[in-house]
Design an enzyme around this catalytic site. Structure first.
Site, PDB file in Angstrom:
ATOM      1  N   ASP A 149      33.112  45.318  39.711  1.00 51.83           N
ATOM      2  CA  ASP A 149      31.506  44.668  39.291  1.00 51.83           C
ATOM      3  C   ASP A 149      30.631  44.096  39.944  1.00 51.83           C
ATOM      4  O   ASP A 149      30.192  45.054  39.874  1.00 51.83           O
ATOM      5  CB  ASP A 149      33.342  42.933  39.515  1.00 51.83           C
ATOM      6  CG  ASP A 149      32.419  42.048  37.603  1.00 51.83           C
ATOM      7  OD1 ASP A 149      32.068  41.803  37.615  1.00 51.83           O
ATOM      8  OD2 ASP A 149      34.186  42.552  37.025  1.00 51.83           O
ATOM      9  N   HIS A 218      29.904  36.709  37.513  1.00 51.01           N
ATOM     10  CA  HIS A 218      30.965  37.231  36.916  1.00 51.01           C
ATOM     11  C   HIS A 218      32.280  38.057  37.767  1.00 51.01           C
ATOM     12  O   HIS A 218      33.815  37.518  38.071  1.00 51.01           O
ATOM     13  CB  HIS A 218      30.950  38.940  35.473  1.00 51.01           C
ATOM     14  CG  HIS A 218      32.016  39.535  34.628  1.00 51.01           C
ATOM     15  ND1 HIS A 218      32.727  39.899  35.300  1.00 51.01           N
ATOM     16  CD2 HIS A 218      31.883  39.229  33.711  1.00 51.01           C
ATOM     17  CE1 HIS A 218      32.689  40.618  34.409  1.00 51.01           C
ATOM     18  NE2 HIS A 218      32.739  39.713  33.052  1.00 51.01           N
ATOM     19  N   SER A 530      36.942  40.188  30.486  1.00 47.25           N
ATOM     20  CA  SER A 530      36.890  40.424  31.657  1.00 47.25           C
ATOM     21  C   SER A 530      37.592  39.322  32.275  1.00 47.25           C
ATOM     22  O   SER A 530      38.203  39.534  33.341  1.00 47.25           O
ATOM     23  CB  SER A 530      35.220  40.434  31.924  1.00 47.25           C
ATOM     24  OG  SER A 530      34.946  41.339  31.342  1.00 47.25           O
TER      25      SER A 530
END
Length: 681
Positions: A149, A218, A530
């Protein structure tokens, strides 16, 4: 001497009388309930003066000072003004009619959990009694989850290694140093860190750390969702407050930063960086790989990982609700759709005519705007830069309307535009209240999502009023039976797969709407597949800890064949969209994940990792007799059957392996998903 029995007989009338009197008191007391009165911003500087004003307000409905003291439970006197009091229904109504009182609502019982999704999935820590799977798997102890990620923020409380044993001796990874990251940032929780930047656009690197540190947020969010340590008193500006944790809170985390950029979203990476990360992860010894990103199909890196015994979990993408847009559909990976949990964030809009409309938002008190009334302005469109150009919106709440489907990314864009233009608030309308996802941070100004019907009511009021005004209250958190769940989120990408039509995709659905997890030093609510992906990765870590010899195919089969296809009301799970419909396997695969049931599936559809080459070898190999030697994909021993061009009878077989107790023949097909409409094409 009086015997005990005669004494009791003589005392019986008195006992009956006492019981009767107590019953009468309880019946009378039951007429009172706990209500919460909200008075808006504080109108007094000192907290004691605020409390005194609450007593004065209550004196309008209660007779004496003692009644007031007995009734009031809490005084809210610091951030805003309000109180909680025991009142009858009639007293609550009288209180609500007072001009200084904004609202009076019954106090509802909420569960004080932030990563609510794990409790919703049955992996609760309530009353310090963990679920059976959590207990038996030792919370995922020593399993290693690789997160590919945007990196990680190691100082987050979600990555504390307090009480952890030394790093497992089988770990072969490294702690790669870089900008803002030294060896001390690795720990017994974050046991490894690598980053991959070759081939990444220079502008993306300039806004990021040249290290495994996460400038985007994220990766931190997904890592803490999968394996975050237990953190008390976490929230997003007071919303969704409670205990945050990952699905496998004792699992170890290995970070592979392959995606770059500090802006909103997942940034950018490339096939080279992701493949390098998968390659290193195979070497390092991870048990699970979680990839909350969309990559090119036919990724051989994932196949190699699976053939080495690593379960690979991918996001399905956020292009729903249109069909045939699902991504990451290789049959050897677990492809995850996003569902909604039983939590919402209702936000009240009060118009100048006293009419109240309830939308959804993540609006929290800030910028001295809470409880204030602002003028209303209709923009008539999406609130684009061009539409706002030349319009004075300062000090006003702007009404914007999104006619596009889906409007997932339009609300944050409109919010940015009205903020830049100096507006004091935003009401954003989209096609369906059912598909509202409170994902955007309101940045401290009043903002709220409504549907077209609500927008029409607001528009009618604006047309009739000479000077239309509105007030938007901060959101509150609601969980439990008031919110029907699970549902498949409108943004979640749907099948069938274009690249692998012989395989039903996605494989499974998991919570992915308004998920609270770590972001930097704080916590944020984000939505997307996600967010759903690490829920499956965390559950896989628990299953691997409990069943270390299960293959990736066995784990996938267990998850798919035990999933739920009904909601909390035992009704079929719905898929959001236009129109809303009953969900099918192209929306959620096997259904919504049920980790506890997956721990004991009874039967599994296992696959020898080398079998993938027999069915899909043409994907990676170029040789003359490819089509003649490859077998049709629907013969692969998956827990589903899809035949895209059924023109004549075809016999398809499956082999099951018993991993539970002795079973009866009727149980053999339990959990096998055969999608009839697709078979009939």
């Amino acid at each position: 001497m009086e015997t005990p029995s005669s004494y009791h007989r003589r005392l019986a009338p008195l006992l009956l009388l006492l019981c009767f009197c107590t019953l009468q008191v309880e019946v009378h007391a039951s007429r009172k309930k706990l209500y919460v009165a909200y008075l808006g911003e504080r109108k007094h500087g000192h907290p004691d003066h605020v409390v005194a004003s609450h007593h004065e307000t209550l004196s309008s409905v209660l007779e004496s000072k003692q009644d007031i003291l007995d009734s009031i439970i809490y005084s809210y006197k610091h951030g805003f003004s309000g109180f909680a009091a025991m009142l009858t229904k009639e007293q609550a109504q009288q209180l609500a009619d007072l001009p200084e009182v904004i609202s009076v609502q019954p106090s509802r019982r909420y569960q004080t959990t932030t990563t609510r999704s794990w409790d919703f999935l049955g992996l609760g820590l309530n009353d310090k009694v963990p679920s059976d799977l959590l207990h038996r798997s030792r919370y995922g102890e020593d399993t290693i989850i690789g997160i590919i990620d945007t990196g990680i923020w190691p100082e987050s409380r979600s990555f504390s290694d307090d009480g952890y044993e030394p790093v497992p001796s089988r770990w072969k990874g490294v702690c790669q140093v870089g900008v803002g990251w030294d060896r001390s940032n690795c720990s017994r929780k974050i046991i490894g860190a690598r980053f991959y930047h070759a081939g990444v656009a220079e502008e993306e690197l300039k806004s990021d750390y040249l290290s495994a540190r996460d400038a985007n947020g994220h990766g931190t969010h997904t890592a803490s969702t999968a394996a975050g340590s237990v953190v008390e008193a976490a929230s997003f500006h007071g919303l969704a407050s409670g205990t945050a944790r990952g699905g496998a809170p004792r699992a170890r985390i290995a970070v592979y930063k392959s995606v770059w950029g500090s802006g909103r979203g997942a940034g950018s990476g490339n096939t080279a960086t992701v493949l390098a990360a998968i390659d290193d992860a195979i070497h390092d010894g991870v048990d699970v790989l979680s990839l909350s990103l969309v990559v090119e199909e036919n990724s051989f890196g994932a196949l190699h990982a699976v053939q080495k015994g690593i379960t690979v979990v991918y996001a399905a993408g956020n292009s729903g609700p249109m069909p045939q847009v699902v991504r990451n559909t290789a049959p050897w990976v677990i492809t995850v759709a996003a569902s909604k949990i039983d939590r919402s964030f209702p936000t009240v809009i009060t118009l100048g005519n006293k009419k109240q409309i309830v939308g959804q938002s993540l609006y929290y008190e800030g910028r001295n705007s809470s409880g204030r009334t602002f003028r209303l302005l209709a923009n008539g469109g999406l609130c684009t830069d061009d539409a706002l150009n030349g319009t004075d919106v300062r000090g006003q709440i702007v009404l914007c309307v999104a006619f596009q489907v889906p409007p997932l990314a339009l609300f944050p864009l409109a919010l940015k535009n009205v903020l830049d233009a100096g507006a004091s608030g935003l009401i954003f309308a989209q096609y369906s209240m059912d598909a509202l996802d409170a994902e955007a941070d309101c940045k401290g100004i009043p903002c709220v999502l409504v549907d077209f019907n609500m927008a029409n009511q607001i528009g009618n009021y604006m047309g009739a009023a000479s000077s239309p005004v509105a007030k938007i209250e901060p959101a509150r958190s609601v969980t439990g039976e008031e919110v029907v769940a699970p549902k498949i989120a409108a943004f979640s990408s749907r099948g069938p797969s274009i690249d692998y039509p012989e395989v039903i995709k996605p494989d499974i659905a998991a919570p992915g709407a308004s998920i609270l997890a770590a972001k930097g030093d704080s916590y944020a609510l984000l939505s997307g597949t996600s967010m759903a992906t690490p829920h499956v990765a965390g559950a896989v870590a628990l299953l691997k800890a409990l069943h270390p010899n299960w293959s990736p195919a066995a784990v996938k089969s267990a998850i798919m064949t035990t999933a739920s296809i009904t909601d909390a009301r035992s009704m079929p799970i719905l898929a959001q969209g236009l129109p809303r419909k009953i969900a099918d396997p192209f929306d959620y695969g096997g259904g919504n994940i049920n980790p506890n049931k997956a721990a004991e599936p009874g039967l599994i559809y296992d696959i020898d990792p080398s079998d993938y080459d027999k069915f899909f070898g043409c994907t990676f190999k170029k040789f003359i007799q490819c089509n003649a030697t490859m077998l049709p994909g629907y013969h692969l021993n998956l827990p589903s059957i899809a035949i895209p061009d059924l023109k004549h009878p075809i016999t398809v077989s499956r082999t099951v392996t018993n991993v539970g107790e002795v079973i009866t023949p009727v149980e053999v097909t339990r959990g096998l998903h055969v999608w009839q409409p697709y078979l009939a094409q």
